[in-house]
Design an enzyme around this catalytic site. Structure first.
Site, PDB file in Angstrom:
ATOM      1  N   GLY A  94     -27.506  27.499  -9.216  1.00  0.00           N
ATOM      2  CA  GLY A  94     -27.930  26.346  -8.422  1.00  0.00           C
ATOM      3  C   GLY A  94     -28.642  26.727  -7.133  1.00  0.00           C
ATOM      4  O   GLY A  94     -28.841  25.892  -6.257  1.00  0.00           O
ATOM      5  N   ASN A 104     -25.325  23.029 -19.714  1.00  0.00           N
ATOM      6  CA  ASN A 104     -24.076  22.632 -19.052  1.00  0.00           C
ATOM      7  C   ASN A 104     -24.417  21.499 -18.086  1.00  0.00           C
ATOM      8  O   ASN A 104     -24.995  21.732 -17.026  1.00  0.00           O
ATOM      9  CB  ASN A 104     -23.505  23.856 -18.308  1.00  0.00           C
ATOM     10  CG  ASN A 104     -22.271  23.507 -17.503  1.00  0.00           C
ATOM     11  OD1 ASN A 104     -21.750  22.389 -17.578  1.00  0.00           O
ATOM     12  ND2 ASN A 104     -21.799  24.462 -16.715  1.00  0.00           N
ATOM     13  N   TRP A 105     -24.062  20.295 -18.473  1.00  0.00           N
ATOM     14  CA  TRP A 105     -24.422  19.125 -17.663  1.00  0.00           C
ATOM     15  C   TRP A 105     -23.538  18.992 -16.421  1.00  0.00           C
ATOM     16  O   TRP A 105     -23.771  18.139 -15.590  1.00  0.00           O
ATOM     17  CB  TRP A 105     -24.319  17.844 -18.495  1.00  0.00           C
ATOM     18  CG  TRP A 105     -25.291  17.761 -19.638  1.00  0.00           C
ATOM     19  CD1 TRP A 105     -26.189  18.724 -20.042  1.00  0.00           C
ATOM     20  CD2 TRP A 105     -25.479  16.648 -20.526  1.00  0.00           C
ATOM     21  NE1 TRP A 105     -26.912  18.281 -21.117  1.00  0.00           N
ATOM     22  CE2 TRP A 105     -26.498  17.009 -21.444  1.00  0.00           C
ATOM     23  CE3 TRP A 105     -24.888  15.381 -20.650  1.00  0.00           C
ATOM     24  CZ2 TRP A 105     -26.927  16.143 -22.451  1.00  0.00           C
ATOM     25  CZ3 TRP A 105     -25.318  14.524 -21.655  1.00  0.00           C
ATOM     26  CH2 TRP A 105     -26.329  14.906 -22.546  1.00  0.00           C
ATOM     27  N   LYS A 106     -22.502  19.807 -16.344  1.00  0.00           N
ATOM     28  CA  LYS A 106     -21.544  19.761 -15.224  1.00  0.00           C
ATOM     29  C   LYS A 106     -21.067  18.313 -15.013  1.00  0.00           C
ATOM     30  O   LYS A 106     -20.884  17.596 -15.990  1.00  0.00           O
ATOM     31  CB  LYS A 106     -22.164  20.381 -13.972  1.00  0.00           C
ATOM     32  CG  LYS A 106     -22.691  21.806 -14.259  1.00  0.00           C
ATOM     33  CD  LYS A 106     -23.020  22.597 -13.036  1.00  0.00           C
ATOM     34  CE  LYS A 106     -23.487  23.996 -13.440  1.00  0.00           C
ATOM     35  NZ  LYS A 106     -23.806  24.860 -12.321  1.00  0.00           N
ATOM     36  N   HIS A 108     -15.775  28.914 -16.128  1.00  0.00           N
ATOM     37  CA  HIS A 108     -16.992  28.805 -15.327  1.00  0.00           C
ATOM     38  C   HIS A 108     -16.656  29.139 -13.870  1.00  0.00           C
ATOM     39  O   HIS A 108     -15.564  28.839 -13.402  1.00  0.00           O
ATOM     40  CB  HIS A 108     -17.572  27.390 -15.442  1.00  0.00           C
ATOM     41  CG  HIS A 108     -18.942  27.288 -14.862  1.00  0.00           C
ATOM     42  ND1 HIS A 108     -19.156  27.155 -13.509  1.00  0.00           N
ATOM     43  CD2 HIS A 108     -20.171  27.352 -15.437  1.00  0.00           C
ATOM     44  CE1 HIS A 108     -20.460  27.129 -13.291  1.00  0.00           C
ATOM     45  NE2 HIS A 108     -21.096  27.240 -14.437  1.00  0.00           N
ATOM     46  N   SER A 165     -29.967  29.545 -12.569  1.00  0.00           N
ATOM     47  CA  SER A 165     -31.344  29.139 -12.270  1.00  0.00           C
ATOM     48  C   SER A 165     -32.338  29.479 -13.381  1.00  0.00           C
ATOM     49  O   SER A 165     -33.468  29.895 -13.108  1.00  0.00           O
ATOM     50  CB  SER A 165     -31.804  29.738 -10.930  1.00  0.00           C
ATOM     51  OG  SER A 165     -30.987  29.270  -9.880  1.00  0.00           O
ATOM     52  N   GLY A 223     -27.910  25.038 -16.235  1.00  0.00           N
ATOM     53  CA  GLY A 223     -27.307  23.952 -15.471  1.00  0.00           C
ATOM     54  C   GLY A 223     -28.348  22.897 -15.140  1.00  0.00           C
ATOM     55  O   GLY A 223     -28.716  22.072 -15.976  1.00  0.00           O
ATOM     56  N   GLY A 224     -28.860  22.940 -13.917  1.00  0.00           N
ATOM     57  CA  GLY A 224     -29.792  21.918 -13.416  1.00  0.00           C
ATOM     58  C   GLY A 224     -30.920  21.551 -14.366  1.00  0.00           C
ATOM     59  O   GLY A 224     -31.211  20.363 -14.554  1.00  0.00           O
ATOM     60  N   GLU A 281     -22.967  34.933 -15.587  1.00  0.00           N
ATOM     61  CA  GLU A 281     -23.542  34.054 -14.571  1.00  0.00           C
ATOM     62  C   GLU A 281     -23.232  34.616 -13.189  1.00  0.00           C
ATOM     63  O   GLU A 281     -22.153  34.365 -12.648  1.00  0.00           O
ATOM     64  CB  GLU A 281     -22.944  32.649 -14.688  1.00  0.00           C
ATOM     65  CG  GLU A 281     -23.187  31.979 -16.018  1.00  0.00           C
ATOM     66  CD  GLU A 281     -23.148  30.458 -15.907  1.00  0.00           C
ATOM     67  OE1 GLU A 281     -24.078  29.827 -16.394  1.00  0.00           O
ATOM     68  OE2 GLU A 281     -22.201  29.905 -15.307  1.00  0.00           O
ATOM     69  N   GLU A 298     -17.422  27.775 -11.197  1.00  0.00           N
ATOM     70  CA  GLU A 298     -17.000  26.620 -10.390  1.00  0.00           C
ATOM     71  C   GLU A 298     -15.522  26.323 -10.612  1.00  0.00           C
ATOM     72  O   GLU A 298     -14.822  25.884  -9.711  1.00  0.00           O
ATOM     73  CB  GLU A 298     -17.891  25.407 -10.713  1.00  0.00           C
ATOM     74  CG  GLU A 298     -19.282  25.582 -10.119  1.00  0.00           C
ATOM     75  CD  GLU A 298     -20.401  24.957 -10.916  1.00  0.00           C
ATOM     76  OE1 GLU A 298     -20.136  24.109 -11.788  1.00  0.00           O
ATOM     77  OE2 GLU A 298     -21.571  25.339 -10.668  1.00  0.00           O
TER      78      GLU A 298
HETATM   79  P1  13P Z   1     -28.095  26.380 -12.734  1.00  0.00           P
HETATM   80  O1  13P Z   1     -28.951  26.545 -13.957  1.00  0.00           O
HETATM   81  O2  13P Z   1     -28.209  25.030 -12.105  1.00  0.00           O
HETATM   82  O3  13P Z   1     -28.328  27.510 -11.747  1.00  0.00           O
HETATM   83  O4  13P Z   1     -26.568  26.502 -13.215  1.00  0.00           O
HETATM   84  C1  13P Z   1     -26.176  27.573 -13.983  1.00  0.00           C
HETATM   85  C2  13P Z   1     -24.810  27.321 -14.503  1.00  0.00           C
HETATM   86  O5  13P Z   1     -23.834  27.338 -13.768  1.00  0.00           O
HETATM   87  C3  13P Z   1     -24.653  27.029 -15.942  1.00  0.00           C
HETATM   88  O6  13P Z   1     -23.327  27.045 -16.325  1.00  0.00           O
END
Ligand code: 13P
Length: 252
Positions: free
Chosen positions: A173, A9-11, A95, A213, A234-235, A167, A97
């Site tokens: 994050g 997920n590149w956000k 998600h 993470s 994510g990251g 999640e 967020e």
């Molecule tokens: P991180 O891997 O940066 O913690 O993010 C997880 C995430 O929200 C994937 O959708």
């Protein structure tokens, strides 16, 4: 046997040039990986660009959100038909967020989910508790309510095609991962809730990803858990080396 699924997920990251570079590197670096599903989820603005890099390979693509309606007067929104046209097979829905910053509720996510199937997009539906909810011992109650709300009215056939992403919000994050055992415990619980709603057979087939993470140095342990079928990253999905290593998790 559930086929593993690793999604990045590149956000809200990557310009067109950066996105093309990352996608083409991943295509090259992962050309020999065929025993698991690999999905890139770039922002809307670069979906066509990323597709032009991965088309014809085994790597698939997903969007990060969509509206619950078809084409029409919804200024600023993107519908399933448009997403499908870019090359996507998947769409992430609900998600944390989006729940937190854009006030998405389980009822909204449910409407989006039903629309995703209409456009033949496979949804990746995110659930998970906040730190406050976990600290007050309400995590299973919260997650089961999310599942009941998000998957209301879904057929068993559609449920089997749905990917659930657990999640925990406190692990996103933050560098703080749920322990593999903690994560597996919730995955097992999610499967019992799905079994109650859709039957045991269906629950055994549904893939449940862990997100929060996930990194090259913890992925093997996470993927070794019996009820964890994949990762939503994510990251660590923003650079080719860590993401390729995560995709190549080793069976331990
Ligand atoms: P991180 O891997 O940066 O913690 O993010 C997880 C995430 O929200 C994937 O959708």
């Amino acid at each position: 046997m559930r086929r593993p699924i690793i999604a990045g997920n590149w956000k809200m990251n990557k310009t067109k040039v950066e996105a093309r570079e990352l996608a083409s590197r991943l295509r090259r670096d992962l050309h020999d990986v065929f025993d698991r599903d690999i999905v890139l989820c770039p922002p809307f603005t670069v979906l066509f660009a990323v597709w032009s890099e991965i088309e014809g390979s085994q790597i698939e693509m997903g969007a990060q959100n969509m509206v619950w309606e078809g084409p029409g007067a919804y200024t600023g929104e993107i519908c399933g038909e448009m997403i499908k046209e870019t090359g996507c097979q998947y769409v992430i829905l609900g998600h944390s967020e989006r729940r937190q910053y854009f006030k998405e509720t389980d009822a909204i996510i449910n409407k989006k989910l039903l629309k995703a199937f209409f456009y033949r997009l496979n949804p990746i539906v995110c659930v998970g508790e906040t730190l406050k909810e976990r600290e007050s011992g309400r995590e299973t109650e919260v997650v089961s309510a999310q599942i009941e709300g998000c998957f209301a009215g879904l057929s068993e056939e559609a449920m089997v095609k749905t990917v659930v992403a657990y999640e925990p919000v406190w692990a996103i994050g933050t560098g703080r991962t749920a322990t593999p055992e903690q994560a597996n415990e919730m995955h097992e619980y999610i499967r019992t809730v799905i079994a109650k709603l859709f039957g045991k057979d269906c629950a055994e087939k549904v893939r449940i990803q862990y997100g929060g993470s996930v990194k090259p140095d913890n992925v093997d342990e996470i993927m070794a858990q019996p009820d964890i079928d994949g990762a939503l990253v994510g990251g660590a999905s923003l650079k080719p080396e860590p993401f390729a290593r995560i995709v190549r998790f080793e069976n331990i």
